[in-house]
Enzyme design. Structure first.
Site, PDB file in Angstrom:
ATOM      1  N   LYS A  22       0.839  -1.212   0.000  1.00 45.26           N
ATOM      2  CA  LYS A  22       0.000   0.000   0.000  1.00 45.26           C
ATOM      3  C   LYS A  22       0.869   1.254   0.000  1.00 45.26           C
ATOM      4  CE  LYS A  22      -1.818   1.562   3.999  1.00 45.26           C
ATOM      5  NZ  LYS A  22      -1.598   3.011   4.308  1.00 45.26           N
ATOM      6  N   ASN A  23       1.867   1.307   0.890  1.00 44.20           N
ATOM      7  CA  ASN A  23       2.620   2.551   1.064  1.00 44.20           C
ATOM      8  C   ASN A  23       3.650   2.791  -0.023  1.00 44.20           C
ATOM      9  OD1 ASN A  23       1.008   2.981   3.239  1.00 44.20           O
ATOM     10  ND2 ASN A  23       2.501   2.261   4.752  1.00 44.20           N
ATOM     11  N   ARG A  93      -4.038   9.798   3.858  1.00 46.35           N
ATOM     12  CA  ARG A  93      -2.828  10.565   4.162  1.00 46.35           C
ATOM     13  C   ARG A  93      -2.006  10.798   2.894  1.00 46.35           C
ATOM     14  NH1 ARG A  93      -1.124  13.328   7.781  1.00 46.35           N
ATOM     15  NH2 ARG A  93       1.090  13.630   8.185  1.00 46.35           N
ATOM     16  N   CYS A 117      -5.027   7.788   9.353  1.00 49.58           N
ATOM     17  CA  CYS A 117      -5.266   7.279  10.706  1.00 49.58           C
ATOM     18  C   CYS A 117      -4.970   8.362  11.746  1.00 49.58           C
ATOM     19  CB  CYS A 117      -4.360   6.087  10.980  1.00 49.58           C
ATOM     20  SG  CYS A 117      -4.665   4.731   9.848  1.00 49.58           S
ATOM     21  N   ARG A 122      -0.079  14.794  13.438  1.00 51.94           N
ATOM     22  CA  ARG A 122       0.603  14.260  12.247  1.00 51.94           C
ATOM     23  C   ARG A 122       0.960  15.433  11.340  1.00 51.94           C
ATOM     24  NH1 ARG A 122      -1.960   8.837   9.709  1.00 51.94           N
ATOM     25  NH2 ARG A 122       0.154   8.708   8.863  1.00 51.94           N
ATOM     26  N   PRO A 123       2.009  16.194  11.713  1.00 49.36           N
ATOM     27  CA  PRO A 123       2.348  17.395  10.943  1.00 49.36           C
ATOM     28  C   PRO A 123       2.919  17.070   9.565  1.00 49.36           C
ATOM     29  CG  PRO A 123       4.014  16.951  12.583  1.00 49.36           C
ATOM     30  CD  PRO A 123       2.922  15.951  12.821  1.00 49.36           C
ATOM     31  N   ILE A 124       2.913  18.071   8.696  1.00 47.57           N
ATOM     32  CA  ILE A 124       3.586  17.904   7.387  1.00 47.57           C
ATOM     33  C   ILE A 124       4.611  19.029   7.203  1.00 47.57           C
ATOM     34  CG2 ILE A 124       1.690  16.653   6.266  1.00 47.57           C
ATOM     35  CD1 ILE A 124       0.960  19.289   4.836  1.00 47.57           C
ATOM     36  N   ASP A 125       5.134  19.523   8.325  1.00 46.99           N
ATOM     37  CA  ASP A 125       6.102  20.637   8.259  1.00 46.99           C
ATOM     38  C   ASP A 125       7.365  20.282   7.496  1.00 46.99           C
ATOM     39  OD1 ASP A 125       6.430  18.937  10.644  1.00 46.99           O
ATOM     40  OD2 ASP A 125       8.219  20.158  10.955  1.00 46.99           O
ATOM     41  N   GLN A 126       7.785  19.030   7.526  1.00 45.80           N
ATOM     42  CA  GLN A 126       9.004  18.652   6.798  1.00 45.80           C
ATOM     43  C   GLN A 126       8.767  18.599   5.287  1.00 45.80           C
ATOM     44  OE1 GLN A 126      12.088  18.226   8.580  1.00 45.80           O
ATOM     45  NE2 GLN A 126      10.665  19.237   9.970  1.00 45.80           N
ATOM     46  N   ASP A 305       3.868   0.192  12.077  1.00 57.33           N
ATOM     47  CA  ASP A 305       2.614  -0.316  11.507  1.00 57.33           C
ATOM     48  C   ASP A 305       2.347  -1.768  11.875  1.00 57.33           C
ATOM     49  OD1 ASP A 305       2.910   1.595   8.428  1.00 57.33           O
ATOM     50  OD2 ASP A 305       2.302   2.143  10.462  1.00 57.33           O
ATOM     51  N   ILE A 327       7.440   6.411  17.098  1.00 54.37           N
ATOM     52  CA  ILE A 327       7.155   7.149  15.865  1.00 54.37           C
ATOM     53  C   ILE A 327       5.958   8.074  16.031  1.00 54.37           C
ATOM     54  CG2 ILE A 327       6.553   6.971  13.413  1.00 54.37           C
ATOM     55  CD1 ILE A 327       9.360   5.840  14.087  1.00 54.37           C
ATOM     56  N   ARG A 397      -9.104  -0.310   4.249  1.00 51.81           N
ATOM     57  CA  ARG A 397      -8.200   0.714   3.702  1.00 51.81           C
ATOM     58  C   ARG A 397      -6.862   0.084   3.311  1.00 51.81           C
ATOM     59  NH1 ARG A 397      -6.866   5.537   7.240  1.00 51.81           N
ATOM     60  NH2 ARG A 397      -5.572   5.843   5.388  1.00 51.81           N
TER      61      ARG A 397
HETATM   62  C1  EPZ Z   1       3.899   6.700   6.522  1.00 52.76           C
HETATM   63  O1  EPZ Z   1       3.174   7.754   7.118  1.00 52.76           O
HETATM   64  C2  EPZ Z   1       2.921   5.548   6.412  1.00 52.76           C
HETATM   65  N1  EPZ Z   1       1.802   5.935   5.566  1.00 52.76           N
HETATM   66  C3  EPZ Z   1       2.397   5.153   7.794  1.00 52.76           C
HETATM   67  O2  EPZ Z   1       1.634   3.963   7.621  1.00 52.76           O
HETATM   68  C4  EPZ Z   1       3.576   4.831   8.714  1.00 52.76           C
HETATM   69  O3  EPZ Z   1       3.094   4.643  10.029  1.00 52.76           O
HETATM   70  C5  EPZ Z   1       4.606   5.956   8.698  1.00 52.76           C
HETATM   71  O4  EPZ Z   1       4.988   6.282   7.351  1.00 52.76           O
HETATM   72  C6  EPZ Z   1       5.853   5.584   9.473  1.00 52.76           C
HETATM   73  O5  EPZ Z   1       6.454   4.450   8.898  1.00 52.76           O
HETATM   74  C7  EPZ Z   1       1.995   5.999   4.227  1.00 52.76           C
HETATM   75  O6  EPZ Z   1       3.099   5.753   3.728  1.00 52.76           O
HETATM   76  C8  EPZ Z   1       0.812   6.393   3.400  1.00 52.76           C
HETATM   77  P1  EPZ Z   1       6.212   9.836   8.541  1.00 52.76           P
HETATM   78  P2  EPZ Z   1       3.814   9.250   7.118  1.00 52.76           P
HETATM   79  O7  EPZ Z   1       6.215  11.115   7.805  1.00 52.76           O
HETATM   80  O8  EPZ Z   1       4.585   9.457   5.886  1.00 52.76           O
HETATM   81  C9  EPZ Z   1       6.819  13.002  12.025  1.00 52.76           C
HETATM   82  C10 EPZ Z   1      -0.217   2.524   7.702  1.00 52.76           C
HETATM   83  O9  EPZ Z   1      -0.757   1.928   8.640  1.00 52.76           O
HETATM   84  N2  EPZ Z   1       6.677  13.999  10.955  1.00 52.76           N
HETATM   85  O10 EPZ Z   1       7.280   8.824   8.270  1.00 52.76           O
HETATM   86  O11 EPZ Z   1       2.720  10.180   7.485  1.00 52.76           O
HETATM   87  C11 EPZ Z   1       5.520  12.271  12.288  1.00 52.76           C
HETATM   88  O12 EPZ Z   1       4.704  13.002  13.204  1.00 52.76           O
HETATM   89  C12 EPZ Z   1       0.217   3.959   7.865  1.00 52.76           C
HETATM   90  O13 EPZ Z   1       0.040   2.016   6.573  1.00 52.76           O
HETATM   91  C13 EPZ Z   1       6.873  15.335  11.250  1.00 52.76           C
HETATM   92  O14 EPZ Z   1       7.143  15.700  12.386  1.00 52.76           O
HETATM   93  O15 EPZ Z   1       4.804   9.121   8.363  1.00 52.76           O
HETATM   94  C14 EPZ Z   1       6.012  10.967  12.881  1.00 52.76           C
HETATM   95  O16 EPZ Z   1       6.325  11.177  14.247  1.00 52.76           O
HETATM   96  C15 EPZ Z   1      -0.141   4.510   9.236  1.00 52.76           C
HETATM   97  N3  EPZ Z   1       6.756  16.244  10.242  1.00 52.76           N
HETATM   98  C16 EPZ Z   1       7.322  10.717  12.126  1.00 52.76           C
HETATM   99  O17 EPZ Z   1       7.713  11.983  11.591  1.00 52.76           O
HETATM  100  C17 EPZ Z   1       6.463  15.878   8.949  1.00 52.76           C
HETATM  101  O18 EPZ Z   1       6.390  16.749   8.072  1.00 52.76           O
HETATM  102  C18 EPZ Z   1       7.190   9.719  10.977  1.00 52.76           C
HETATM  103  O19 EPZ Z   1       6.166  10.168  10.107  1.00 52.76           O
HETATM  104  C19 EPZ Z   1       6.269  14.506   8.681  1.00 52.76           C
HETATM  105  C20 EPZ Z   1       6.378  13.588   9.694  1.00 52.76           C
END
Ligand code: EPZ
Length: 432
Positions: A22-23, A93, A117, A122-126, A305, A327, A397
């Site tokens: 999926k991811n 997401r 979820c 769940r920020p997107i600042d990065q 996950d 995480i 999903r």
């Molecule tokens: C991806 O989410 C996956 N989803 C998630 O899987 C998975 O839990 C996650 O990666 C971690 O492996 C998809 O790929 C669609 P991250 P993503 O950005 O990209 C912080 C599932 O069940 N962060 O790697 O949203 C964040 O808060 C789903 O399949 C920032 O601070 O995760 C977290 O603590 C659930 N700022 C950490 O980084 C940002 O801009 C990892 O998040 C982005 C993230």
């Protein structure tokens, strides 16, 4: 509302084939938008998140057509606008990847804030940091992330947090930029590598995917390709855990065993027998599982996950286990639902203590998110008696035909449309 009815206590046996990841699929499908011609993407999982992303792309004028159940033709040549809104965008997401590809190809994007979820913040600042570093103006207005750029120019970007989404999104935006972009502290997940491989087949020049430094040398255009998605490590891991939870003997086929290393290690610590071949892993659960400890980390650490599914498994083991969720801010919300089946779990912030050895018994419970639903299924398979699981839409999903796959392994498992219908279901073992 649909429910899953599971009559637990049955050993799972046999073979199951993993779906496409999926991811990885959400990154690869999004990357196809950057092409100047048609792309064909194969081994797609037939799940709601993919359906929703395709709907969002169709709304943009990107013609998506299924050639067969798992193979999609994507024609990005006649995109009609750069504004992605509506429920198909806000439900998932991964819609945030539309920002990266629209900005990367057209230098403008307006995309509704992503859903997904609920694990707390769940920020997107990065992601935004990366787009701005490339030269885009990015701001949030009326619930939309708006990004515009005259030009996108390669630069160095250090991610403050290891982020799968931000790593993939910056790769998507930088592939057609001028000059070279370097992402430092990049995520190393298999789905990051899969998206980079797709982009390189299209003509991108990306090096280092799978390490924490990724170099993207911008090119002028990207061509249409045919690409096959990697297997889903999380779905595969869920079936490996189900085998362990039922003392079963299950072979999960069509996987990349190396992607499962952290789970394999943990199942061995719990006294399972785990045998890996080129593209399969066989798990045999012991009479008695041993407790162990889990700390979730970015890949190659133990995947967050699979944390909910492991919590359910550890509830059936002898002894006390400690789980640390490193995480997500709040990823133990599912524990209250597991407690309805008799799991003995204490949560303190990002840590959970699981007292195993107790007797799990069937009950009514509801999925609070995708992997929470999977954890309830694991507990229900191990429990004595019947469990009714609500909010099945969350499970749909990310899991293709989970009822069919479990039933093929011998589970007493059925999907029903109502509680009344659930009462009418009788499994052979219940008839005595
Ligand atoms: C991806 O989410 C996956 N989803 C998630 O899987 C998975 O839990 C996650 O990666 C971690 O492996 C998809 O790929 C669609 P991250 P993503 O950005 O990209 C912080 C599932 O069940 N962060 O790697 O949203 C964040 O808060 C789903 O399949 C920032 O601070 O995760 C977290 O603590 C659930 N700022 C950490 O980084 C940002 O801009 C990892 O998040 C982005 C993230």
């Amino acid at each position: 509302m649909e429910y899953l009815v599971i009559n637990g206590g049955k050993r799972l046996q046999g073979e199951v084939t993993a779906q496409g990841a999926k991811n990885a699929a959400v990154g690869v499908i999004s990357a196809a938008v950057l092409a100047n011609d048609i792309c064909i993407v194969d081994n797609l999982p037939n799940i709601e998140d993919i359906t929703n992303l395709i709907a969002a792309m169709n709304d943009l004028g990107i013609k998506c057509r299924f050639i067969d159940e798992h193979c999609l033709e994507i024609d990005p040549r006649n995109i009609k606008n750069h504004i992605a809104t509506g429920p198909s965008v806000t439900k998932i997401r991964a819609s945030y990847y539309l920002i990266g590809v629209l900005l990367g190809k057209y230098r403008k994007a307006e995309v509704a804030m992503p859903g997904g979820c609920n694990f707390g913040n769940r920020p997107i600042d990065q992601h935004i940091k990366g787009f701005k570093a490339l030269g885009a103006e990015v701001f949030v207005e009326n619930g939309l992330v708006k990004a515009y750029a005259e030009d996108l120019t390669g630069t160095s970007i250090y991610l403050d947090v290891v982020s799968v989404g931000a790593t993939i999104n910056i790769m998507l935006a930088a592939a057609l930029a001028d000059g070279t972009t370097i992402i430092e502290n990049a995520a190393k997940e298999p789905h990051v590598v899969d998206t980079a491989n797709m982009l390189n087949m299209m003509g991108a020049k990306i090096k280092g995917a799978g390490t924490d430094v990724i170099r993207i040398k911008g090119v002028k255009e990207l061509k249409g390709v045919e690409y096959t998605i990697i297997p889903d490590q999380i779905e595969a891991g869920t079936y490996m855990i189900a085998a362990a939870a039922t003392g079963g003997d299950v072979t999960v086929k069509n996987i990349i065993p190396r992607h499962m290393d952290s789970l394999t290690a943990k199942l061995c610590e719990m006294d399972c027998s785990v045998m890996a071949g080129d593209d399969y892993i066989r798990v045999i659960g012991p009479e008695k599982l041993k407790a162990t400890n889990i700390k979730t980390r970015a890949y190659p650490g133990f995947p967050t996950d699979l944390q909910p599914q492991m919590t359910a498994l550890l509830s059936t083991a002898e002894g006390t286990s400690f789980i640390t969720e490193n995480i997500w801010e709040s990823r133990f919300q599912y524990v209250d639902e597991l407690k309805r089946l008799g799991c003995n779990i204490t949560v303190e912030g990002k840590a959970a203590v699981v007292e195993g050895g107790g007797r799990l018994t069937g009950a009514e419970a509801s999925a609070t998110d995708l992997r929470a639903g999977a954890s309830l299924i694991i507990a229900a398979l191990a429990a004595e008696g019947r469990t009714l699981i609500g909010n099945v839409r969350f499970i749909d999903r990310g899991y293709e035909d989970i009822v069919g796959k479990l039933a093929a392994l011998g589970a007493d498992c059925m999907r029903v449309d109502s509680k009344e219908q659930a009462k009418k279901v009788k499994f052979m073992r219940e008839l005595g």
